[in-house]
Scaffold this active site. Structure first.
Site, PDB file in Angstrom:
ATOM      1  CG  HIS A  20     -47.301 -48.489  29.458  1.00 34.00           C
ATOM      2  ND1 HIS A  20     -47.024 -48.420  30.804  1.00 34.00           N
ATOM      3  CD2 HIS A  20     -46.645 -49.590  29.002  1.00 34.00           C
ATOM      4  CE1 HIS A  20     -46.258 -49.445  31.149  1.00 34.00           C
ATOM      5  NE2 HIS A  20     -45.995 -50.163  30.077  1.00 34.00           N
ATOM      6  CE  LYS A  44     -41.976 -58.437  34.549  1.00 35.04           C
ATOM      7  NZ  LYS A  44     -42.405 -57.325  33.725  1.00 35.04           N
ATOM      8  NE  ARG A  99     -39.016 -50.082  26.835  1.00 38.08           N
ATOM      9  CZ  ARG A  99     -39.297 -50.673  27.969  1.00 38.08           C
ATOM     10  NH1 ARG A  99     -39.817 -49.987  28.953  1.00 38.08           N
ATOM     11  NH2 ARG A  99     -39.052 -51.947  28.161  1.00 38.08           N
ATOM     12  CB  SER A 137     -43.223 -50.242  34.697  1.00 38.89           C
ATOM     13  OG  SER A 137     -44.210 -49.840  33.795  1.00 38.89           O
TER      14      SER A 137
HETATM   15  O1  PNS Z   1     -45.302 -55.385  30.311  1.00 38.72           O
HETATM   16  P1  PNS Z   1     -44.658 -56.724  30.235  1.00 38.72           P
HETATM   17  O2  PNS Z   1     -44.365 -57.242  31.629  1.00 38.72           O
HETATM   18  O3  PNS Z   1     -43.454 -56.745  29.342  1.00 38.72           O
HETATM   19  O4  PNS Z   1     -45.760 -57.720  29.593  1.00 38.72           O
HETATM   20  C1  PNS Z   1     -45.494 -59.096  29.477  1.00 38.72           C
HETATM   21  C2  PNS Z   1     -46.731 -59.855  28.969  1.00 38.72           C
HETATM   22  C3  PNS Z   1     -47.925 -59.630  29.873  1.00 38.72           C
HETATM   23  C4  PNS Z   1     -47.074 -59.401  27.574  1.00 38.72           C
HETATM   24  C5  PNS Z   1     -46.333 -61.366  28.908  1.00 38.72           C
HETATM   25  O5  PNS Z   1     -45.867 -61.751  30.167  1.00 38.72           O
HETATM   26  C6  PNS Z   1     -47.472 -62.268  28.489  1.00 38.72           C
HETATM   27  O6  PNS Z   1     -47.769 -62.385  27.314  1.00 38.72           O
HETATM   28  N1  PNS Z   1     -48.145 -62.929  29.473  1.00 38.72           N
HETATM   29  C7  PNS Z   1     -49.249 -63.834  29.218  1.00 38.72           C
HETATM   30  C8  PNS Z   1     -48.782 -65.279  29.339  1.00 38.72           C
HETATM   31  C9  PNS Z   1     -48.210 -65.806  28.022  1.00 38.72           C
HETATM   32  O7  PNS Z   1     -48.862 -65.836  26.998  1.00 38.72           O
HETATM   33  N2  PNS Z   1     -46.944 -66.257  28.070  1.00 38.72           N
HETATM   34  C10 PNS Z   1     -46.256 -66.826  26.933  1.00 38.72           C
HETATM   35  C11 PNS Z   1     -45.594 -65.771  26.069  1.00 38.72           C
HETATM   36  S1  PNS Z   1     -44.756 -66.472  24.687  1.00 38.72           S
END
Ligand code: PNS
Length: 174
Positions: A20, A44, A99, A137
């Protein structure tokens, strides 16, 4: 600043890894301000609480240089939709790290849905640098919980917190 280029870098950061930090420092060269958004609801069950994840990020990012052509950094919670968060930050970009091919499917869907909901916010993918392509992570936590050496995958102080979190987790499981 007028016409400031603002980007958001969203994630669960459970915990923040050196991967990150690599993406954050590289994104800093592309914009004036980078707002790191920490998802309150990760979908999660996180190892670290929301407050712990926020505090870790603020501390680790506090050590990074900014200004002089490098974006200013800020950490904020994301409570709700990412595109709404991006809009409320005045951001024109969402930064995501890529990645491996395995990331592509999820990222492609998310970028597509976000673009449909908010056409003025562009998703920008940065490829993780070769030293970090494999760090996730989820796997760092798994290595830690199973007694492996995770220290090169996370900043030093995060490593200490991870050791404590693993202890806490084991005590609960006993
Ligand atoms: O590090 P991660 O877990 O891959 O991040 C995921 C994250 C936080 C980017 C994603 O879950 C997110 O955008 N959450 C906010 C809710 C949202 O907008 N959901 C619709 C996505 S199309």
């Amino acid at each position: 600043m007028i016409n400031e280029r603002v980007g958001v870098y969203p994630g669960s950061f459970d915990p923040i890894t050196t991967g990150h930090i690599d993406i954050i420092t590289r994104a800093q060269g592309l914009m004036d301000k980078l707002i790191v958004g920490v998802a309150i609801n990760t979908g999660k069950s996180p190892l670290f609480s929301f407050d712990e994840r926020m505090e870790m990020l603020r501390r680790e990012l506090g050590d990074l240089p900014s200004g002089n052509g490098l974006a200013e950094l800020e950490v904020r919670p994301i409570d709700g939709l990412l595109v709404q968060f991006a809009r409320s930050c005045g951001a024109s970009m969402i930064v995501r790290g890529l990645r491996a091919v395995s990331d592509f499917d999820y990222e492609f869907q998310m970028a597509g849905m976000n673009a449909r909901m908010e056409k003025d916010v562009e998703t920008v993918f940065l490829m993780a640098s070769e030293r970090h392509t494999f760090i996730a992570s989820r796997l760092v936590k798994e290595v830690a919980l199973l007694g492996g050496d995770y220290r090169s995958f996370v900043p030093e102080r995060v490593g200490h917190q991870l050791a404590k979190a693993v202890e806490r987790y084991r005590e609960r499981a006993d």
